[in-house]
Design a protein around this motif. Structure first.
Motif, short mmCIF file in Angstrom:
data_model
loop_
_atom_site.label_atom_id
_atom_site.label_comp_id
_atom_site.label_asym_id
_atom_site.label_seq_id
_atom_site.Cartn_x
_atom_site.Cartn_y
_atom_site.Cartn_z
N GLY A 10 43.40 42.83 28.67
CA GLY A 10 43.41 41.81 29.73
C GLY A 10 42.62 40.58 29.35
O GLY A 10 41.45 40.66 29.00
N GLY A 14 37.55 38.33 33.45
CA GLY A 14 36.80 39.58 33.23
C GLY A 14 36.76 39.94 31.75
O GLY A 14 35.69 40.17 31.18
N THR A 103 48.90 40.65 28.24
CA THR A 103 50.24 40.10 28.49
C THR A 103 50.13 38.58 28.63
O THR A 103 50.80 37.83 27.94
N ASP A 104 49.26 38.12 29.54
CA ASP A 104 49.06 36.66 29.71
C ASP A 104 48.00 36.17 28.73
O ASP A 104 47.16 36.94 28.27
N GLY A 108 44.20 34.93 32.44
CA GLY A 108 44.77 36.06 33.18
C GLY A 108 45.78 35.61 34.22
O GLY A 108 46.67 34.80 33.94
N LEU A 109 45.59 36.10 35.44
CA LEU A 109 46.62 35.88 36.46
C LEU A 109 46.76 34.41 36.84
O LEU A 109 47.77 34.01 37.43
N TRP A 110 45.79 33.58 36.50
CA TRP A 110 45.90 32.15 36.82
C TRP A 110 47.07 31.50 36.10
O TRP A 110 47.54 30.44 36.49
N LEU A 120 39.72 29.26 45.76
CA LEU A 120 39.14 29.42 47.10
C LEU A 120 37.68 28.99 47.11
O LEU A 120 37.06 28.89 48.16
N MET A 126 34.00 29.77 39.01
CA MET A 126 35.07 30.38 38.21
C MET A 126 34.71 30.42 36.73
O MET A 126 35.50 30.92 35.93
N MET A 176 51.21 41.08 24.67
CA MET A 176 51.08 42.50 24.31
C MET A 176 50.76 43.30 25.55
O MET A 176 49.71 43.09 26.18
N VAL A 178 49.72 46.73 27.17
CA VAL A 178 49.20 48.07 26.91
C VAL A 178 49.98 49.05 27.78
O VAL A 178 50.13 48.85 28.99
N VAL A 216 42.48 44.80 33.35
CA VAL A 216 43.89 44.44 33.63
C VAL A 216 44.07 43.69 34.94
O VAL A 216 45.18 43.23 35.24
N GLY A 217 43.02 43.57 35.73
CA GLY A 217 43.08 42.71 36.91
C GLY A 217 43.79 43.32 38.10
O GLY A 217 44.37 44.41 38.02
N TYR A 400 37.75 42.56 38.16
CA TYR A 400 37.97 43.11 39.49
C TYR A 400 37.91 44.61 39.59
O TYR A 400 37.76 45.14 40.67
N SER A 408 35.23 38.30 43.28
CA SER A 408 35.38 36.91 42.84
C SER A 408 34.79 36.81 41.44
O SER A 408 34.02 37.67 41.02
N VAL A 409 35.15 35.73 40.76
CA VAL A 409 34.64 35.57 39.39
C VAL A 409 33.12 35.42 39.41
O VAL A 409 32.41 36.02 38.61
C1 LIG Z 1 46.42 33.40 44.33
C2 LIG Z 1 45.06 33.88 43.92
C3 LIG Z 1 43.95 33.06 44.17
C4 LIG Z 1 42.68 33.50 43.81
N1 LIG Z 1 41.62 32.69 44.03
C5 LIG Z 1 40.39 33.06 43.59
C6 LIG Z 1 39.26 32.19 43.71
O1 LIG Z 1 39.36 31.09 44.22
N2 LIG Z 1 38.06 32.59 43.24
C7 LIG Z 1 37.92 33.80 42.63
O2 LIG Z 1 36.83 34.09 42.18
N3 LIG Z 1 38.96 34.64 42.50
C8 LIG Z 1 40.19 34.31 42.97
N4 LIG Z 1 41.24 35.14 42.82
C9 LIG Z 1 41.02 36.45 42.26
C10 LIG Z 1 41.39 36.58 40.78
O3 LIG Z 1 41.75 37.89 40.68
C11 LIG Z 1 40.23 36.22 39.87
O4 LIG Z 1 40.08 34.84 39.92
C12 LIG Z 1 40.40 36.61 38.41
O5 LIG Z 1 41.56 36.08 37.84
C13 LIG Z 1 40.33 38.10 38.17
O6 LIG Z 1 40.01 38.25 36.82
P1 LIG Z 1 40.33 39.56 36.00
O7 LIG Z 1 39.94 39.30 34.61
O8 LIG Z 1 39.74 40.73 36.69
O9 LIG Z 1 41.90 39.77 36.12
P2 LIG Z 1 43.15 38.83 35.84
O10 LIG Z 1 42.84 37.40 35.97
O11 LIG Z 1 44.23 39.40 36.66
O12 LIG Z 1 43.49 39.09 34.30
C14 LIG Z 1 43.94 40.32 33.86
C15 LIG Z 1 45.07 40.11 32.88
O13 LIG Z 1 45.32 41.36 32.25
C16 LIG Z 1 46.61 41.34 31.71
N5 LIG Z 1 47.23 42.67 31.85
C17 LIG Z 1 47.52 43.32 32.98
N6 LIG Z 1 48.07 44.51 32.68
C18 LIG Z 1 48.11 44.58 31.35
C19 LIG Z 1 48.58 45.55 30.44
N7 LIG Z 1 49.11 46.71 30.83
N8 LIG Z 1 48.47 45.27 29.13
C20 LIG Z 1 47.92 44.12 28.68
N9 LIG Z 1 47.48 43.17 29.51
C21 LIG Z 1 47.57 43.41 30.82
C22 LIG Z 1 47.40 40.28 32.43
O14 LIG Z 1 47.71 39.29 31.50
C23 LIG Z 1 46.43 39.76 33.49
O15 LIG Z 1 46.64 38.41 33.70
C24 LIG Z 1 42.52 34.76 43.19
C25 LIG Z 1 43.63 35.57 42.96
C26 LIG Z 1 44.89 35.14 43.33
C27 LIG Z 1 46.06 36.03 43.07
#
Ligand SMILES: Cc1cc2nc3c(=O)[nH]c(=O)nc-3n(C[C@H](O)[C@H](O)[C@H](O)COP(=O)(O)OP(=O)(O)OC[C@H]3O[C@@H](n4cnc5c(N)ncnc54)[C@H](O)[C@@H]3O)c2cc1C
Length: 430
Positions: A10, A14, A103-104, A108-110, A120, A126, A176, A178, A216-217, A400, A408-409
């Protein structure tokens, strides 16, 4: 089989924070800082050149939350600190052998949020502390306020710049997925076996590693509607921008912040929107009232209090079928109804893909995390000093998915120091 000491799954904020620290960007405390507790202050001064070397159980044992130890230095005040007032600095040391599979790309999901999505909270909430967003704004000529919300068109380039500036890119494999994580058997000199699928070529690769970062979020397993017909061509399973959806009448299915965003943007684009959600009106109105610090929730209050005729809200409702030609059956509190629409946008969120860990048995310990805004997910229970899973030795949920981080981040970022510190101490490097 390729072996790496650490595999990070991911590329969201994170995973990136752990990668940066393992790349050798180690925190230090410098200058005139003050922790609220005298005993924490003493420990911080003793370890200020290398706080990662401090076993955070020393903090936990005295009743202090280790993640706060770093977060207080990253965010000592409400507003973004001017760069010359930071007391959290970094020293570049040797990297350890890590590889990221995602994958991204960075961010990540951004990478996949709606095209006009704003955060937010303020931009500096962030950021990765290794590369302050204020510095990114300055270095890229962006005239932005790091205390203001940030647009995803700035945020994704920011995370990409983190990867570039901190030298992470050679070790990040994007595209990629997982597909499986399992314990290594006795013949392999490692703890984990990780299988991944190259999404562009379909090739699979098997890796072994000693430490696994599970980042993986919250959207790695997207929720699915049980209603039949969700695969019809007028149904989109994610929202991007009004221009991506043809026609006048759009049905939005959801109820969380993402569906709120979609319904409002489509409405403000001039569409006739029907917005259906399972929850009751009280819950939705509470979210709108509690979120009035955010421009798009101010806009929601405006829409609801106006005489508008293009936003129909169906509370306590479920879609029961998507029929041909845009005909949708919905069960409402007042009985079943049939709608004819041009397009449907489904935004019902997702969950962390814990099925990836099925090989470790069904007894993983979860913490049900809720926030005041209807957001909920199960987080993996971890040692609060190291963020190592209490069930799987050597596995560290990041972002997360780890218990005790907030949603939140700003809440989870400094967990990267607990994770990387534990790995570096375990490897005998610190
Ligand atoms: C619309 C929206 C608005 C948000 N606004 C805020 C905000 O303002 N402030 C805040 O703090 N948070 C916000 N969030 C929460 C958001 O989850 C976090 O900002 C942050 O992106 C989470 O980080 P992360 O690293 O845990 O996960 P992610 O950002 O989700 O990154 C994880 C990444 O892991 C990868 N992945 C997933 N599964 C696999 C797999 N099987 N194999 C390989 N790669 C994989 C994907 O590429 C994914 O993008 C928001 C979320 C959404 C959906």
């Amino acid at each position: 089989m390729q072996h790496h000491s650490v595999i990070i799954t991911g590329g969201g904020p994170g995973g990136l924070g752990v990668a940066a620290t393992l790349e050798g960007w180690h925190p230090r405390f410098e200058g005139n800082y003050q922790f609220p507790s005298d005993e924490v202050q003493t420990l911080a001064r003793q370890h200020q050149e290398s706080p990662l070397a401090l076993d955070p159980h020393e903090l936990l044992g005295r009743g202090h939350r280790p993640i706060e130890f770093f977060r207080m230095r990253h965010h000592p005040i409400q507003d973004a600190l001017p760069l010359d007032e930071w007391t959290l600095k970094f020293t570049k040391r040797d990297r350890v052998d890590w590889l990221m599979l995602s994958t991204d790309g960075p961010g990540g999901l951004w990478n996949k949020v709606p095209r006009e999505q704003m955060t937010l909270g303020p931009a500096h909430w962030m950021e990765l502390s290794h590369y302050p967003i204020r510095r990114f704004y300055e270095e890229t000529g962006r005239k932005r306020d790091s205390n203001a919300l940030v647009h995803r068109n700035d945020l994704v380039p920011y995370y990409q710049a983190c990867a570039e500036e901190l030298g992470l890119n050679p070790y990040i494999r994007t595209g990629m997925k997982v597909t499986n994580i399992r314990p290594a058997d006795a013949k392999v000199n490692a703890r984990f076996i990780v299988e991944s699928l190259d999404e562009s070529t379909g090739d699979t690769t098997t890796y072994s590693c000693d430490y696994l970062i599970f980042g993986v979020g919250p959207r790695s397993a997207l929720r699915k509607l049980s209603a039949p017909g969700a695969d019809r061509d007028y149904v989109s399973l994610a929202y991007t921008h009004p221009t991506d959806y043809p026609g006048e009448r759009v049905l939005v299915v959801g109820g969380g912040r993402s569906a709120d965003w979609a319904a409002q943007e489509l409405h403000d684009d001039g569409r006739v929107v029907v917005y259906t959600m399972r929850q009751q009106p009280e819950a939705h109105l509470k979210l709108i009232n509690d979120s009035q610090h955010l421009p798009y929730y101010q806009r929601w209050a405006e829409i609801l209090s106006s005489d508008q005729e293009r936003m129909g809200l169906l509370y306590g409702s479920n879609v029961t079928a998507f029929e041909p030609d845009g005909v949708v059956a919905i069960r409402t509190a007042d009985g079943p109804i049939i709608l004819q629409v041009d397009h449907v946008v489904v935004e019902i969120g997702g969950d962390p893909d814990y099925e990836l860990l099925n090989a470790f048995g069904n007894d993983l310990t979860f913490h049900a995390k809720r926030d005041n805004f209807r957001f909920q997910l199960n987080q993996l229970v971890v040692d609060q000093a190291t963020f190592e899973s209490v069930d799987i030795s050597g596995l560290y949920p990041s972002g997360y998915t780890a218990q005790g981080t907030g949603l939140s981040v700003i809440g989870f970022h400094t967990g990267c120091f607990l994770i990387a510190g534990d790995i570096l101490r375990d490897m005998g490097i610190l």
